[in-house]
Design an enzyme around this catalytic site. Structure first.
Site, PDB file in Angstrom:
ATOM      1  N   GLU A  39       2.642   3.233  -1.392  1.00 56.87           N
ATOM      2  CA  GLU A  39       2.435   4.433  -0.593  1.00 56.87           C
ATOM      3  C   GLU A  39       2.845   4.218   0.873  1.00 56.87           C
ATOM      4  OE1 GLU A  39       1.572   7.621  -1.420  1.00 56.87           O
ATOM      5  OE2 GLU A  39       1.891   8.009   0.709  1.00 56.87           O
ATOM      6  N   THR A  81       5.651  11.804  -2.180  1.00 59.86           N
ATOM      7  CA  THR A  81       5.511  10.891  -3.323  1.00 59.86           C
ATOM      8  C   THR A  81       6.174  11.473  -4.568  1.00 59.86           C
ATOM      9  OG1 THR A  81       3.306  10.304  -2.512  1.00 59.86           O
ATOM     10  CG2 THR A  81       3.899   9.512  -4.695  1.00 59.86           C
ATOM     11  N   HIS A 196      -2.232   5.675   2.900  1.00 58.31           N
ATOM     12  CA  HIS A 196      -1.815   7.072   3.073  1.00 58.31           C
ATOM     13  C   HIS A 196      -2.339   7.579   4.405  1.00 58.31           C
ATOM     14  CE1 HIS A 196      -1.332  11.354   2.429  1.00 58.31           C
ATOM     15  NE2 HIS A 196      -0.649  11.101   1.323  1.00 58.31           N
ATOM     16  N   ASP A 255       7.546   4.595  -1.198  1.00 66.20           N
ATOM     17  CA  ASP A 255       7.866   5.962  -1.631  1.00 66.20           C
ATOM     18  C   ASP A 255       8.529   6.798  -0.548  1.00 66.20           C
ATOM     19  OD1 ASP A 255       5.468   6.333  -0.180  1.00 66.20           O
ATOM     20  OD2 ASP A 255       4.540   7.642  -1.681  1.00 66.20           O
ATOM     21  N   HIS A 256       8.096   6.631   0.701  1.00 65.30           N
ATOM     22  CA  HIS A 256       8.655   7.422   1.822  1.00 65.30           C
ATOM     23  C   HIS A 256       8.101   6.831   3.108  1.00 65.30           C
ATOM     24  CE1 HIS A 256       4.673   9.223   1.912  1.00 65.30           C
ATOM     25  NE2 HIS A 256       4.800   9.481   0.608  1.00 65.30           N
TER      26      HIS A 256
HETATM   27  C1  GP9 Z   1      -1.311  11.826  -4.079  1.00 66.82           C
HETATM   28  C2  GP9 Z   1      -0.374  10.783  -3.601  1.00 66.82           C
HETATM   29  C3  GP9 Z   1       0.015  11.001  -2.169  1.00 66.82           C
HETATM   30  O1  GP9 Z   1      -1.489  11.851  -5.434  1.00 66.82           O
HETATM   31  O2  GP9 Z   1       0.708  10.674  -4.445  1.00 66.82           O
HETATM   32  O3  GP9 Z   1       0.943  11.994  -2.041  1.00 66.82           O
HETATM   33  P1  GP9 Z   1       1.849  12.174  -0.742  1.00 66.82           P
HETATM   34  O4  GP9 Z   1       1.039  12.940   0.252  1.00 66.82           O
HETATM   35  O5  GP9 Z   1       2.182  10.821  -0.216  1.00 66.82           O
HETATM   36  O6  GP9 Z   1       3.028  12.901  -1.234  1.00 66.82           O
HETATM   37 MN    MN Z   2       3.249   9.122  -0.777  1.00 71.25          MN
END
Ligand code: GP9
Ligand code: MN
Length: 411
Positions: A39, A81, A196, A255-256
């Site tokens: 994340e 994500t 996150h 992921d980003h």
């Molecule tokens: C929530 C997680 C976070 O299920 O995948 O999502 P994001 O805000 O990073 O897209």
């Molecule tokens: Mn994410």
């Protein structure tokens, strides 16, 4: 209609590289595939320190015994994500607006889980969040996942929660039992959560002290990345204890971004340099790590992105992907295009970075003649349009391929 697809098909066939030229083709045939989505994890934390302490001590060691791609970019848009998941499973781009997980969950796809199912794999995604978040429950069905271990499959209490939900350490601990019960070989994707925004962490879970800058977001980011690193370390230890490590390839990707450009002042302080559009683009690098048991580590610096993960995994598993339509490239094949396109039209090549309508010379960081970037600008626009057409037109409906490995298509 179906005719639109022919042009795209021709483009994709001439664009693809050939997994058969990879000396890694089939090297992980039949092995379990463990994928970990990191994340908000950007590459600048790797091999870096804050207050004199390593931010990712475990990953810094792990990449030494893995293939580590240090010029790998995320390509996500508003779908965050979910976009990363979409790009990785399909080797298509996400959409320019909104999240394809919400807008096109009913489409026909030929995603990695579906292809792997045809090749005797059990496929699962594991993420301790509500199954409707990002519309995952429905989209996973279209992507061909056999099982989604979601919030209902985890014990989440006040005690083991951090920030957005179940802390990564508990998440991995509880996931081990799910993994032990899965039919083999499996493709299992673990989606972490603790790192996150806004990067909350209790004092007692903190392994390093926050940074000191005007941005609490950046200050705390380092502490949650450090926590995530610890969670992965413990997970890998458990995989070893359970005897699952040697039969599995382990793939990790960021992921980003986690730190948006709103925090550039603090980032400039941390990095000790001005963040121009040239630097900003390079901050979109995320780690991409491929661990294959018995293989020595190597750092690979070709320019690559999330779009390349699907063909790369298929190549490692020795699954011929000739009939699969994808925009990415097998990162172990001989020919590498060294070209990565961001969803907003920016791009990076081995020589240039195009950002804010400026063509930067990568070796100097200075603006250069736009005509040097022109052919790539064109190619980037074209490619994003093709991908959008496939999604908006649900064009894979018309694509009746002989399934990979010559299996009959069930479409
Ligand atoms: C929530 C997680 C976070 O299920 O995948 O999502 P994001 O805000 O990073 O897209
Ligand atoms: Mn994410």
């Amino acid at each position: 209609n179906g005719d639109d697809l022919i042009e795209i098909e021709n483009y994709l066939r001439s664009n693809a590289n050939d997994s058969n030229t990879s000396d890694m083709f089939g090297i992980a045939k039949g092995k379990n595939v463990i994928v970990i989505s990191l994340e908000s994890t950007q590459n600048f934390v790797i091999n870096s320190k804050v207050n004199g302490e390593e931010i990712t001590p475990f990953l810094n060691d792990f990449i030494k015994e893995s293939y580590y791609f240090d010029n790998f970019y995320h390509q996500t848009g508003q779908g965050k994500t979910s976009d990363s998941e979409f790009i990785i499973d399909n080797s298509f781009y996400g959409l320019g607006r909104g999240a394809v997980f919400f807008t096109h969950s009913e489409n026909e796809y030929n995603a990695l889980p579906e292809i792997l199912s045809h090749n005797n794999y059990y496929t699962a995604s594991l993420h301790a969040n509500n199954k409707t978040f990002w519309n995952r429950e429905l989209m996973y069905h279209s992507l061909g996942y056999d099982r989604f271990y979601n919030l209902e499959d985890y014990e989440v209490t006040g005690e083991n929660s951090i920030g957005w939900g179940l802390g990564d350490i508990s998440f991995f601990e509880q996931s081990i039992d799910h993994l032990k019960n899965m039919p083999t070989p499996y493709y299992a994707k673990f989606i972490t959560l603790t790192n996150h925004h806004p990067f909350e962490l209790d004092e007692e879970d903190r392994l390093i002290e926050p940074y000191n800058s005007s941005s609490n977001t950046l200050n705390n980011y380092f502490t949650t990345v450090r926590y995530e690193d610890e969670a992965i370390k413990l997970f890998i230890e458990q995989l070893k204890e359970e005897g699952l490590y040697d039969n599995s390839i382990i793939i990790m990707y960021g992921d980003h971004y986690g730190i948006s450009e709103n925090h550039n002042d603090a980032m400039e302080q941390y990095l000790g340099k001005e963040i121009t559009p040239f630097e900003e683009a390079q901050l979109q690098k995320v780690p991409f790590i491929v661990h294959i048991p018995g293989q020595e580590g190597k750092t690979i610096s070709s320019v690559s992105g999330q779009i390349d993960v699907k063909p790369t995994i298929l190549g490692l598993l020795g699954i011929e992907a000739k009939d699969d339509l994808h925009f990415g490239h097998d990162l172990f094949a001989e020919e590498q295009p060294n070209f990565v396109i961001f969803r907003d039209g920016r791009f990076v090549t081995d020589k240039y970075i195009y950002a804010d309508q400026i063509c930067y010379d990568k070796s100097t960081g200075e603006a250069t003649d736009i005509s040097l970037c022109s052919p790539f600008i064109e190619k980037a626009r074209n490619e994003l349009n093709y991908s959008d057409s496939i999604i908006y037109g649900d064009l894979l409906r018309f694509y009746k391929s002989e399934q990979v490995n010559g299996e009959e298509s069930d479409k």
